[in-house]
Design an enzyme around this catalytic site. Structure first.
Site, mmCIF file in Angstrom:
data_model
loop_
_atom_site.group_PDB
_atom_site.id
_atom_site.type_symbol
_atom_site.label_atom_id
_atom_site.label_comp_id
_atom_site.label_asym_id
_atom_site.label_seq_id
_atom_site.Cartn_x
_atom_site.Cartn_y
_atom_site.Cartn_z
ATOM 1 N N LYS A 154 0.845 -1.188 0.000
ATOM 2 C CA LYS A 154 0.000 0.000 0.000
ATOM 3 C C LYS A 154 0.886 1.245 0.000
ATOM 4 C CE LYS A 154 -4.069 -2.115 0.726
ATOM 5 N NZ LYS A 154 -5.295 -1.927 -0.075
ATOM 6 N N ASP A 180 -0.818 -0.799 -4.546
ATOM 7 C CA ASP A 180 -2.170 -0.249 -4.392
ATOM 8 C C ASP A 180 -2.056 1.163 -3.843
ATOM 9 O OD1 ASP A 180 -4.834 0.248 -4.085
ATOM 10 O OD2 ASP A 180 -5.244 -1.421 -2.740
ATOM 11 N N ASP A 232 -10.129 -0.268 -8.553
ATOM 12 C CA ASP A 232 -10.572 -0.820 -7.271
ATOM 13 C C ASP A 232 -11.735 0.030 -6.762
ATOM 14 O OD1 ASP A 232 -10.981 -1.833 -4.770
ATOM 15 O OD2 ASP A 232 -8.921 -1.653 -4.083
ATOM 16 N N LYS A 254 -14.211 -7.048 -5.454
ATOM 17 C CA LYS A 254 -14.375 -7.485 -4.071
ATOM 18 C C LYS A 254 -15.853 -7.746 -3.842
ATOM 19 C CE LYS A 254 -10.440 -4.683 -2.574
ATOM 20 N NZ LYS A 254 -9.985 -3.511 -1.793
#
Length: 366
Positions: A154, A180, A232, A254
């Site tokens: 991240k 990400d 995302d 997700k």
């Protein structure tokens, strides 16, 4: 069909930080549906980025559950109705969806992935996620993930801090990296500069480099990027995929965002028709939520299904990881169950507000 829910408090092994916030504990909802003597389980991991909270999930649950009716086997149009019943609240929709599929698989004596017709051997190895941390801590986290083929890191959006993290990683590992950004970059030209730098560091792809609202900047960035860009936060429902193909090379689906397995499958199938790369991701979830997402893993290019590995203790049993690959169970339904001691201490509440059994503390894991 009888629906009950309980609150599950999950302790993380370490503080987990992304560009927006950090976590040490998470409160999820676990729910179960009972029908004709069979019980199906689901999990909701509400995320405030999408306007969700534990409270909003609890408030939405009675409304959404009514759309499923009294016959869970008649689920196809019911699930579509549930998706349109309330805006957002993808996590609790996902919990109902996975509980229904768990119930259906158990009723048919069939694993959910076999119901879908997928080959368990086609599950890609999962990455291991590293939250934002100081260089020495990021190196410690990387050592824990040394057995995985990829690490996912991240970024904070602070260029020097992020480069320092990546350099620290490269001192201890040469594993390929997935990055990400969680919407933390705001200028497309600066973002492109960072992507070129990251490509030189062995990074393989970039997730959500800029805010979802900056669509035109993302469209500008896509053809210029030396690395694939994955949506995302920009993806919250299947119908987003067609538009996102203009700005991204791939999508990270997700089930907690899109509202369950049925919606996730629609999004993934659409992306494949458009020639986009696909990934399955997760929130901070127990093995229950991870096992549900894994039922779709044979149809994707990448998996990032490690949310339960970030916990001090997983309250579920039955989820097996071998050589970084989730082993899809031959057991009916989702193939996992809550540990007996967890079930014993959960305070189950029916949707009419009553509580089953004696009042007990909320179960805390870890």
């Amino acid at each position: 069909m009888h629906v009950e829910y309980a609150v599950l408090s999950l302790n993380l092994e370490d503080t987990f930080a992304i560009s927006r916030w950090h976590y040490e504990t998470r409160e999820n909802l676990v729910l179960r549906i009972r029908h004709q003597g069979v019980v199906g389980y689901g999990e909701a991991a509400p995320n405030r980025r999408y306007g969700e909270s534990l409270q909003s999930a609890q408030q939405a649950l009675p409304i959404l559950s009514k759309t499923l009716g009294d016959r869970p086997e008649h689920f196809y149009h019911r699930l579509e109705l549930m998706q349109h019943c309330l805006a957002g609240q993808g996590a609790v929709k996902a919990a109902l969806d996975m509980a229904l599929f768990d119930w259906l698989g158990k009723t048919l004596s069939l694993p959910v992935h076999r119901y879908f017709g997928f080959d368990p051997a086609m599950v890609p190895a999962t990455s291991f996620t590293l939250g934002i941390a100081e260089p020495d801590k990021i190196q410690e986290k990387a050592r824990k993930g040394s057995e995985f083929p990829f690490l996912k890191i991240k970024l904070s959006g602070e260029v020097e801090k992020d480069r320092e993290m990546v350099r620290a990683l490269r001192q201890v590992t040469q594993q390929p990296l997935l990055v990400d950004v969680n919407e933390a970059w705001n200028d497309p030209k600066s973002a492109l500069n960072e992507i070129y730098w990251l490509a030189d560091q062995g990074v393989m792809l970039i997730e959500q480099p800029m805010p979802s609202a900056s669509f035109e900047d993302l469209v500008w960035l896509k053809p210029r990027s030396p690395l694939p860009l994955f949506a995302d936060e920009s993806l919250t429902e299947p119908r987003d995929v067609v538009r996102l193909a203009e700005a991204f090379h791939g999508i990270n689906v997700k089930i907690m965002k899109v509202g369950g397995l049925a919606e996730a499958r629609r999004a993934l199938e659409t992306a494949r028709l458009l020639g986009m790369q696909t990934m399955l991701g997760c929130m901070i979830e127990s093995g229950l939520g991870i096992a549900a997402a894994a039922q779709l893993a044979p149809m994707v290019d990448w998996t990032d299904l490690d949310g339960n590995l970030l916990l001090a203790e997983d309250p579920c049993e039955g989820l097996v990881l071998k050589n970084s690959q989730i082993q899809l169970s031959d057991q009916p339904g989702l193939g996992v169950s809550l540990k007996p001691e967890i079930l014993e201490n959960l305070e189950w509440r029916a949707l009419n507000g009553t509580t089953e059994g004696d009042a007990r503390p909320i179960a805390t894991i870890g």
